[in-house]
Scaffold this active site. Structure first.
Site, mmCIF file in Angstrom:
data_model
loop_
_atom_site.group_PDB
_atom_site.id
_atom_site.type_symbol
_atom_site.label_atom_id
_atom_site.label_comp_id
_atom_site.label_asym_id
_atom_site.label_seq_id
_atom_site.Cartn_x
_atom_site.Cartn_y
_atom_site.Cartn_z
ATOM 1 N N GLY A 77 36.010 82.536 13.049
ATOM 2 C CA GLY A 77 36.424 81.155 13.269
ATOM 3 C C GLY A 77 35.883 80.599 14.571
ATOM 4 C CB THR A 78 34.592 82.251 17.638
ATOM 5 O OG1 THR A 78 35.726 83.105 17.684
ATOM 6 C CG2 THR A 78 34.192 81.843 19.042
ATOM 7 C CB THR A 79 32.994 76.703 17.137
ATOM 8 O OG1 THR A 79 33.852 76.498 18.264
ATOM 9 C CG2 THR A 79 33.786 76.424 15.877
ATOM 10 C CG ASN A 104 38.610 72.707 10.252
ATOM 11 O OD1 ASN A 104 39.512 73.248 9.606
ATOM 12 N ND2 ASN A 104 38.811 71.694 11.052
ATOM 13 C CG PHE A 105 38.503 79.534 8.575
ATOM 14 C CD1 PHE A 105 38.136 80.125 7.373
ATOM 15 C CD2 PHE A 105 37.795 79.871 9.703
ATOM 16 C CE1 PHE A 105 37.085 81.031 7.305
ATOM 17 C CE2 PHE A 105 36.746 80.776 9.657
ATOM 18 C CZ PHE A 105 36.386 81.355 8.445
ATOM 19 C CG HIS A 135 40.295 67.750 19.007
ATOM 20 N ND1 HIS A 135 39.326 67.002 18.369
ATOM 21 C CD2 HIS A 135 40.661 68.734 18.141
ATOM 22 C CE1 HIS A 135 39.105 67.526 17.171
ATOM 23 N NE2 HIS A 135 39.899 68.570 16.996
ATOM 24 C CG HIS A 136 43.982 70.315 22.626
ATOM 25 N ND1 HIS A 136 43.254 71.049 23.542
ATOM 26 C CD2 HIS A 136 43.672 70.813 21.406
ATOM 27 C CE1 HIS A 136 42.547 71.969 22.891
ATOM 28 N NE2 HIS A 136 42.784 71.835 21.589
ATOM 29 C CE LYS A 139 37.291 70.357 19.907
ATOM 30 N NZ LYS A 139 37.138 71.756 19.514
ATOM 31 N N GLY A 145 33.396 70.267 16.409
ATOM 32 C CA GLY A 145 32.561 70.825 15.337
ATOM 33 C C GLY A 145 32.867 70.145 14.011
ATOM 34 C CB THR A 146 36.050 69.089 12.432
ATOM 35 O OG1 THR A 146 36.518 70.429 12.550
ATOM 36 C CG2 THR A 146 36.505 68.493 11.117
HETATM 37 N N1 NAP Z 1 37.231 77.746 12.585
HETATM 38 C C1 NAP Z 1 38.435 77.213 12.803
HETATM 39 O O1 NAP Z 1 39.189 76.860 11.874
HETATM 40 C C2 NAP Z 1 38.914 77.089 14.226
HETATM 41 C C3 NAP Z 1 40.192 76.599 14.525
HETATM 42 C C4 NAP Z 1 40.621 76.601 15.849
HETATM 43 C C5 NAP Z 1 39.771 77.068 16.853
HETATM 44 N N2 NAP Z 1 38.527 77.504 16.527
HETATM 45 C C6 NAP Z 1 37.616 78.103 17.516
HETATM 46 O O2 NAP Z 1 38.128 79.415 17.777
HETATM 47 C C7 NAP Z 1 37.890 79.761 19.133
HETATM 48 C C8 NAP Z 1 39.229 80.081 19.807
HETATM 49 O O3 NAP Z 1 40.009 78.915 19.839
HETATM 50 P P1 NAP Z 1 41.467 78.887 20.511
HETATM 51 O O4 NAP Z 1 41.909 77.483 20.487
HETATM 52 O O5 NAP Z 1 42.324 79.949 19.899
HETATM 53 O O6 NAP Z 1 41.060 79.307 22.011
HETATM 54 P P2 NAP Z 1 41.924 80.048 23.126
HETATM 55 O O7 NAP Z 1 43.358 79.685 23.035
HETATM 56 O O8 NAP Z 1 41.197 79.811 24.417
HETATM 57 O O9 NAP Z 1 41.788 81.594 22.730
HETATM 58 C C9 NAP Z 1 40.627 82.342 22.861
HETATM 59 C C10 NAP Z 1 41.067 83.745 23.213
HETATM 60 O O10 NAP Z 1 39.955 84.634 23.136
HETATM 61 C C11 NAP Z 1 40.150 85.608 24.129
HETATM 62 N N3 NAP Z 1 38.926 86.330 24.428
HETATM 63 C C12 NAP Z 1 37.905 85.987 25.248
HETATM 64 N N4 NAP Z 1 36.969 86.954 25.252
HETATM 65 C C13 NAP Z 1 37.415 87.931 24.417
HETATM 66 C C14 NAP Z 1 36.885 89.182 23.995
HETATM 67 N N5 NAP Z 1 35.693 89.658 24.441
HETATM 68 N N6 NAP Z 1 37.609 89.923 23.119
HETATM 69 C C15 NAP Z 1 38.804 89.488 22.654
HETATM 70 N N7 NAP Z 1 39.358 88.301 23.022
HETATM 71 C C16 NAP Z 1 38.653 87.537 23.890
HETATM 72 C C17 NAP Z 1 40.657 84.819 25.324
HETATM 73 O O11 NAP Z 1 41.325 85.648 26.219
HETATM 74 P P3 NAP Z 1 41.434 85.192 27.786
HETATM 75 O O12 NAP Z 1 42.272 83.958 27.775
HETATM 76 O O13 NAP Z 1 42.085 86.382 28.395
HETATM 77 O O14 NAP Z 1 40.024 84.954 28.225
HETATM 78 C C18 NAP Z 1 41.627 83.853 24.633
HETATM 79 O O15 NAP Z 1 42.934 84.368 24.562
HETATM 80 C C19 NAP Z 1 37.132 78.561 19.722
HETATM 81 O O16 NAP Z 1 35.737 78.795 19.603
HETATM 82 C C20 NAP Z 1 37.533 77.387 18.833
HETATM 83 O O17 NAP Z 1 36.548 76.360 18.797
HETATM 84 C C21 NAP Z 1 38.082 77.517 15.242
#
Ligand code: NAP
Length: 228
Positions: A77-79, A104-105, A135-136, A139, A145-146
């Site tokens: 899901g990471t972008t 976006n899942f 968005h918040h 971000k 991306g959406t």
């Molecule tokens: N595809 C979808 O549907 C969708 C939906 C929502 C979000 N996203 C994407 O998903 C990603 C995460 O979003 P989020 O909102 O959850 O962000 P977030 O709250 O910042 O969470 C990201 C997490 O990843 C951790 N992390 C960093 N490096 C890591 C590693 N090497 N191994 C394991 N964990 C690690 C971070 O830890 P630390 O805080 O300790 O650095 C943080 O807790 C973004 O790229 C976002 O654009 C995609």
């Protein structure tokens, strides 16, 4: 299933909740345990069926490489890594694993993209269009991306038109709101998707991991969600 969840952030922790509700065994790993990929050795991945990644752009490619080389299926899901899509597809095909990714899942957003695709017909009938996304305030990337996916879908459906303009707003704690407005001299059409929580991302990702069990190949969620 035995799921390894990478990322304990806003989305990753919800993925863990949904996975537990759906009776999967989960191990969740944050940056402290995986700063240099130490949680992704072949030994540590033994016994894992699928890895779900909601981490960050700086580490996602290293995570993908380690998991695919260990022959693990992945839902990502990471972008922020899509310039490398062709290289990742080749890696997945070489290692004969299963892989699904999406900006976006959410099933609702993917349905919204289909609606936008249909509505692009307006652009061939005297309408102009604009895309708005909110968005918040935390971000980091803009446009979302959406919003870019909506822009691409509209351009594919009405290729004679230039890409629609995207206007981004960052405020408060808005989870994710996307609007497309088509305007003619006579009327306006509004399409809107308003995410109430991140839960739909988490549900989409966990259900995708279930769908991927026993499958091989490289998939975009937009081609998969109807089968969940
Ligand atoms: N595809 C979808 O549907 C969708 C939906 C929502 C979000 N996203 C994407 O998903 C990603 C995460 O979003 P989020 O909102 O959850 O962000 P977030 O709250 O910042 O969470 C990201 C997490 O990843 C951790 N992390 C960093 N490096 C890591 C590693 N090497 N191994 C394991 N964990 C690690 C971070 O830890 P630390 O805080 O300790 O650095 C943080 O807790 C973004 O790229 C976002 O654009 C995609």
């Amino acid at each position: 299933m035995n799921l390894l969840l990478l990322g304990k952030g806003k989305t990753g922790s919800l993925v863990a909740e949904v996975a537990a509700e759906r009776k999967h065994h989960t191990c969740i790993v944050g940056s402290n345990e995986n700063a240099a990929g130490e949680a992704l050795t072949a030994e540590k991945l033994a016994g894992i069926d699928t890895v779900i990644d909601f981490t960050a752009p700086h580490c996602v490619l290293a995570n993908i490489e380690a998991c695919v080389r260990a022959a693990k299926n992945m839902v990502v899901g990471t972008t922020g890594w899509y310039k490398e899509v062709d290289r990742v597809r080749a890696l997945v095909e070489r290692h004969k694993t299963g892989f699904v990714y999406a900006p976006n899942f959410s099933v609702g957003v993917n349905l919204f993209l289909d609606i936008a695709r249909t509505a692009a017909a307006t652009l061939n009938h005297d309408y102009s269009g604009q895309i708005f996304e909110r968005h918040h305030a935390h971000k980091r990337d803009a446009p979302s991306g959406t919003a870019i996916a909506i822009q691409r879908v509209l351009h594919e459906a009405a290729p004679k038109h230039e890409n629609l303009e995207i206007t981004s707003f960052r405020e408060g704690e808005v989870v994710g709101l996307h609007e497309v407005v088509f305007e003619s001299p006579a009327d306006r059409i509004y399409l809107c998707h308003d995410a109430k929580s991140r839960r739909s991302f988490a549900e989409g990702a966990v259900r995708t991991a279930e769908w991927l069990m026993g499958k091989k190949g490289f998939y975009d969620f937009k081609d998969v969600w109807r089968e969940l």
